[in-house]
Every structure is written in structure tokens, then in C-alpha cells.
Design a protein around this motif. Structure first.
Motif, short mmCIF file in Angstrom:
data_model
loop_
_atom_site.label_atom_id
_atom_site.label_comp_id
_atom_site.label_asym_id
_atom_site.label_seq_id
_atom_site.Cartn_x
_atom_site.Cartn_y
_atom_site.Cartn_z
N LYS A 1 105.14 26.41 74.51
CA LYS A 1 104.16 25.95 75.49
C LYS A 1 103.48 24.67 75.04
CE LYS A 1 101.41 29.16 77.16
NZ LYS A 1 100.53 30.37 77.18
N HIS B 1 108.49 21.42 76.07
CA HIS B 1 108.69 22.88 76.13
C HIS B 1 110.04 23.28 75.55
CE1 HIS B 1 105.57 23.24 79.63
NE2 HIS B 1 105.02 22.95 78.46
N LEU C 1 111.59 26.69 77.20
CA LEU C 1 110.75 27.48 78.09
C LEU C 1 111.22 27.30 79.52
CD1 LEU C 1 108.10 29.23 77.89
CD2 LEU C 1 106.86 27.14 78.50
N THR D 1 106.11 27.81 82.56
CA THR D 1 104.88 28.24 81.90
C THR D 1 104.52 29.62 82.37
OG1 THR D 1 104.09 25.97 81.79
CG2 THR D 1 102.46 27.70 81.49
#
Length: 288
Positions: A230, A235, A281, A284
């Protein structure tokens, strides 16, 4: 059969000694339970029942739970051959919910401290029993949920068990429905449970999950990786399942096996993806 049992009656004080006063009604004599002084000839209103000593008593305190009205009682004892004893706020008297009215599986019976919503019934032998409210009783005056309650934490008491799922009612009178897939194990009758709202049924019943949120099932190693992802600019971190174990140990202070398990948990939750360039990622995570 005494039809007055578990009801409110009016009676006249007919006898009194140094310790107790007594009233009579329909040929039955009752000991008066009252905080006030009473005299022979007084007309009193009271609630009549048979106490733990098998004595007929007349209480000037009218309880919430009786033949006509329902209320919440607390389980104080479990007897596998008889049923469960429930405190219904009568002096020197608990009532039994019969084994015949409880779930067939003993593991789903209420335990001490659980709550049941019940009224009273009296059989033809003048035995007083707890009468569990049926499903329809809870739907008489429940409060419909709203879409705005999505993802809210909710807590309530289990009041109905079905193969299709579990029904729960909250203090605010919202009704929750928990599908078997949204519970680790089936709750017992009367148990207090917590969950989160995941949907709204057409009739205002709130679909609820007792499963933990994604971030609640992620261990410390996975949470560390998630936070690092994060905070990284894109990411992304250049570490994957074929990265040298020494590099992983130096960067994260965990073994390669721990790294792989942590990434696996994050992938299972749909939070990350991994290829030969590293771990990324997906989005989020929602702080839900």
C-alpha cells in the motif's frame, strides 16, 4: 385444573399470621408475596403461580412474562432429560422449556446465560412451562433494515434455527438471517452472536455474515506485506516465489516459506497478484 395459574387475579385476604397473609380464589388458597403490609379483608390484585416449594403463591408484583405476554428470560440451568430452566423474574420460581420444544441436536440447545423469548403455558396437571415464541411472533413488530446498513456491525440473539439458515433479532428489533455458508458453525438457540450486514431481503430482513472480514483473517506476516504494498509508489514489490530466500530474509526478516504463505493468504482474499516481476496490489483494500 387451576385455570388461574400464571394469570393476574383479584382476591381478598382471608387469613393472616405473624409471618404471612393468604388470599383465596376459586377454592385455592395462596400465600401473599408483598412488600406492603396487608390486612384481612383487603382486596388485592396479584399474579398466581406454584413456586419451587410447590406452594401456591400470590405476588402483588405483576411480571412481564405470563400466559398472555412474552418477554426475555435468561437460561440458568440445563437438564438434558427435561429441558432448560429459565429465569422469568418470578420470585422463587424458574420455568422449564421442555426438551420437546428444543432443537433435536443437543449442541444447539441454549446454555446458561443465553436468552429466550417466551410466554407461559400450563398443562392439565397444573405444571407451568415456558412457551417459546414462534417465528411469526418476531415478525409482528420487527423493524425493517435499510440499504444504508450495508457492512454495519450487528449483534443479536438467535431465535429460530432452520436448515436454510439462522434467524437473529437485535435490540433494535432488526431481524438478521445468516446462511450456513456465512457461519463457521451453527449458533445455538438463545446465543448472542455478532456479524456484519451483507445484503437486504425484500421484506427488510438483513442478510448477515458471521465470517470475519478479509483483514481480520490476515496474519501478521501478510499484514506487513499488505502495508508495504500500500505504501509503495506503484503498489508493487519485486519479490515473488522464485526470489532468493536470503533476499527475502534480508528485506522482510521472515523465511521464504513464511513469505509464500503470507502471499497465498493475500491472493486468496483477492488482494494481490503475483508474476515473475513480483507481487502487486490489486486494489487498495477497503477499510471495512
Amino acid at each position: 385444573m387451576n385455570n388461574d395459574l400464571a394469570t393476574e387475579i383479584t382476591a381478598i385476604v382471608t387469613d393472616k399470621n405473624e409471618e404471612d397473609a393468604f388470599v383465596q380464589k376459586n377454592g385455592v388458597t395462596y400465600k401473599v408475596l408483598s412488600e406492603d403490609d396487608v390486612s384481612i379483608g383487603d382486596t388485592l390484585k396479584g399474579f398466581v403461580y406454584i413456586d419451587k416449594q410447590d406452594q401456591a403463591v400470590f405476588s402483588t408484583v405483576i411480571p412481564e412474562i405470563n400466559k398472555e405476554t412474552f418477554g426475555w428470560g435468561t437460561v440458568v440451568k440445563v437438564n438434558r432429560t427435561l429441558g432448560v430452566f429459565v429465569d422469568v423474574d418470578w420470585q422463587d420460581k424458574d420455568v422449564v422449556v421442555s426438551i420437546d420444544d428444543l432443537p433435536a441436536e443437543g449442541r444447539l440447545w441454549p446454555k446458561e446465560g443465553d436468552r429466550l423469548y417466551l410466554s407461559i403455558k400450563v398443562d392439565n396437571k397444573d405444571r407451568i412451562w415456558g412457551n417459546l415464541a414462534d417465528e411469526e411472533k418476531f415478525f409482528e413488530d420487527y423493524v425493517e433494515g435499510t440499504k444504508q446498513m450495508q457492512n454495519q456491525d450487528v449483534t443479536g440473539t438467535v431465535f429460530h434455527l432452520k436448515k436454510s439458515g439462522t434467524y437473529v433479532i437485535t435490540e433494535e428489533k432488526h431481524i438478521l438471517f445468516v446462511h450456513p455458508s456465512e457461519q463457521d458453525k451453527e449458533p445455538r438457540l438463545g446465543q448472542e452472536v455478532s456479524g456484519r450486514v451483507i445484503g437486504l431481503r425484500e421484506d427488510g430482513v438483513l442478510y448477515t455474515s458471521m465470517q470475519p472480514r478479509a483483514h481480520e483473517v490476515i496474519d501478521d506476516d501478510a499484514m506487513m506485506l499488505l502495508e508495504m504494498l500500500k505504501r509503495s509508489e506503484d503498489h508493487h514489490i519485486p519479490f515473488h516465489n522464485k526470489t532468493d530466500p536470503e533476499l527475502i530474509k534480508k528485506q522482510f526478516n521472515i523465511s521464504k516459506g513464511q513469505f509464500k504463505r503470507a502471499v497465498g493468504r493475500l491472493m486468496k482474499q483477492g488482494l494481490v497478484t503475483q508474476d515473475e516481476t513480483g507481487t502487486k496490489l490489486i486494489e487498495t483494500p477497503l477499510e471495512d
